[in-house]
Motif scaffolding. Structure first.
Motif, short mmCIF file in Angstrom:
data_model
loop_
_atom_site.label_atom_id
_atom_site.label_comp_id
_atom_site.label_asym_id
_atom_site.label_seq_id
_atom_site.Cartn_x
_atom_site.Cartn_y
_atom_site.Cartn_z
N ASP A 28 10.26 -8.23 3.19
CA ASP A 28 10.26 -6.44 2.77
C ASP A 28 8.45 -5.63 3.04
OD1 ASP A 28 8.71 -7.00 -0.07
OD2 ASP A 28 9.65 -8.28 0.39
N ILE A 29 9.03 -4.30 2.10
CA ILE A 29 8.04 -3.66 3.09
C ILE A 29 7.12 -3.70 1.76
CG2 ILE A 29 9.75 -1.38 3.72
CD1 ILE A 29 9.11 0.08 1.26
N TYR A 30 7.55 -4.80 1.12
CA TYR A 30 6.09 -4.32 -0.30
C TYR A 30 5.17 -5.79 0.58
CZ TYR A 30 3.17 -5.31 -4.40
OH TYR A 30 2.22 -5.77 -5.58
N GLU A 31 5.74 -6.19 0.76
CA GLU A 31 5.34 -7.87 1.13
C GLU A 31 4.53 -7.65 2.67
OE1 GLU A 31 3.81 -10.58 -0.18
OE2 GLU A 31 5.53 -10.32 -2.11
N LEU A 32 4.86 -7.19 2.88
CA LEU A 32 4.40 -6.29 4.55
C LEU A 32 3.25 -5.29 4.62
CD1 LEU A 32 7.58 -4.77 6.44
CD2 LEU A 32 5.94 -6.79 7.02
N GLY A 33 2.78 -4.63 3.27
CA GLY A 33 1.92 -4.07 3.35
C GLY A 33 1.74 -2.77 3.33
N LEU A 34 3.71 -1.98 3.24
CA LEU A 34 3.93 -1.35 3.48
C LEU A 34 3.21 -0.35 2.70
CD1 LEU A 34 6.71 -1.10 5.59
CD2 LEU A 34 4.36 -1.18 6.65
N ILE A 35 3.13 -0.09 1.35
CA ILE A 35 2.93 0.23 -0.08
C ILE A 35 1.42 0.52 -0.22
CG2 ILE A 35 3.71 0.55 -2.55
CD1 ILE A 35 5.79 0.90 -0.25
N TYR A 36 0.66 1.59 0.19
CA TYR A 36 -0.29 1.64 -0.39
C TYR A 36 -1.16 2.14 -1.96
CZ TYR A 36 -1.48 1.91 4.99
OH TYR A 36 -1.54 1.75 6.00
N ASN A 37 0.13 2.18 -2.33
CA ASN A 37 -0.52 2.86 -4.04
C ASN A 37 0.50 3.16 -4.55
OD1 ASN A 37 -2.35 3.04 -5.94
ND2 ASN A 37 -1.79 5.58 -6.22
N VAL A 38 0.87 2.67 -6.31
CA VAL A 38 1.85 2.97 -7.12
C VAL A 38 1.24 2.81 -8.40
CG1 VAL A 38 3.47 1.79 -8.63
CG2 VAL A 38 2.82 0.68 -6.20
N MET A 45 6.74 8.95 -14.82
CA MET A 45 6.73 9.20 -13.31
C MET A 45 5.97 8.68 -12.30
SD MET A 45 8.09 11.59 -11.22
CE MET A 45 7.74 12.15 -9.75
N VAL A 46 7.03 8.19 -11.60
CA VAL A 46 6.05 7.10 -10.10
C VAL A 46 5.85 8.24 -8.94
CG1 VAL A 46 6.19 4.83 -9.15
CG2 VAL A 46 7.47 5.38 -11.02
N THR A 47 5.04 7.94 -8.36
CA THR A 47 3.90 7.97 -7.47
C THR A 47 3.77 6.98 -6.37
OG1 THR A 47 3.78 10.35 -8.86
CG2 THR A 47 2.97 9.79 -5.87
N ILE A 48 4.18 7.42 -4.83
CA ILE A 48 4.25 6.08 -4.24
C ILE A 48 3.71 6.42 -2.78
CG2 ILE A 48 5.15 4.58 -2.93
CD1 ILE A 48 5.73 3.65 -5.76
N GLU A 49 2.46 6.03 -2.26
CA GLU A 49 1.81 5.52 -0.98
C GLU A 49 2.17 5.03 -0.43
OE1 GLU A 49 -2.25 6.78 -0.99
OE2 GLU A 49 -2.22 8.64 -2.47
N MET A 50 2.99 5.85 0.94
CA MET A 50 2.97 4.88 1.79
C MET A 50 3.38 4.86 3.35
SD MET A 50 7.75 4.46 1.47
CE MET A 50 7.76 3.06 2.80
N THR A 51 3.07 3.35 3.72
CA THR A 51 3.09 4.07 5.74
C THR A 51 4.73 3.30 6.16
OG1 THR A 51 1.91 4.25 7.17
CG2 THR A 51 1.82 1.85 6.04
N ASP A 91 -2.07 -2.52 9.74
CA ASP A 91 -1.85 -3.63 10.74
C ASP A 91 -2.04 -4.43 10.12
OD1 ASP A 91 -4.09 -4.55 9.32
OD2 ASP A 91 -5.30 -3.49 10.49
N GLN A 92 -1.40 -5.80 10.84
CA GLN A 92 -0.83 -7.56 10.39
C GLN A 92 -1.91 -7.16 8.91
OE1 GLN A 92 -0.07 -9.63 13.96
NE2 GLN A 92 1.68 -8.16 14.36
N SER A 93 -3.17 -7.05 8.53
CA SER A 93 -3.71 -7.89 8.19
C SER A 93 -3.58 -7.48 6.78
CB SER A 93 -5.27 -7.27 8.43
OG SER A 93 -5.85 -5.93 8.10
N ARG A 94 -2.57 -6.39 6.66
CA ARG A 94 -2.04 -6.17 5.29
C ARG A 94 -1.18 -6.79 5.01
NH1 ARG A 94 -4.04 -1.57 3.72
NH2 ARG A 94 -2.99 -1.14 2.24
N MET A 95 -0.33 -7.63 5.70
CA MET A 95 1.47 -8.77 5.01
C MET A 95 0.33 -9.44 4.44
SD MET A 95 2.86 -8.64 8.69
CE MET A 95 1.95 -10.47 9.31
#
Length: 106
Positions: A28-38, A45-51, A91-95
């Motif tokens: 999933d995108i959370y475990e992959l480290g694609l979510i930078y900020n919630v 109101m929820v603002t997500i920063e993702m890559t 990069d993979q270190s974010r996983m």
């Protein structure tokens, strides 16, 4: 919103994020480290920063909508805004370890 309410809502949002998968990667995108900020404001109101794993990802146009829909379904959320960012690059270190196990990347 009390800290307990914020913690509960944050947990539900994380669970919603964990329901979104990149169709080419079995994690999933959370475990992959694609979510930078919630960020959750006082109006819920929820603002997500993702890559993305790569800027040319084939689902780049669809992924923000998937995230908006998943979080928008969480009870108590008043709205969702998804900001795509590419700095810092993913990069993979974010996983997480969970993603590393799923992808056999030890």
């Amino acid at each position: 919103m009390s800290q307990d309410e914020l913690d509960a809502l944050t947990g539900q949002i994380v669970q919603a994020l964990k329901s979104v998968y990149d169709p080419e990667i079995p994690a999933d995108i959370y475990e992959l480290g694609l979510i930078y900020n919630v960020d959750i404001d006082d109006a819920r109101m929820v603002t997500i920063e993702m890559t993305l794993t790569a800027p040319a990802c084939p689902v780049a146009g669809e992924m923000p909508t998937w995230v908006e829909n998943a979080i928008g379904a969480v009870p108590g959320v008043s709205g969702v805004k998804v900001n795509m960012v590419f700095e810092p690059p993913w990069d993979q270190s974010r996983m997480s370890d969970e993603a590393r196990v799923a992808l056999d990347m030890w």
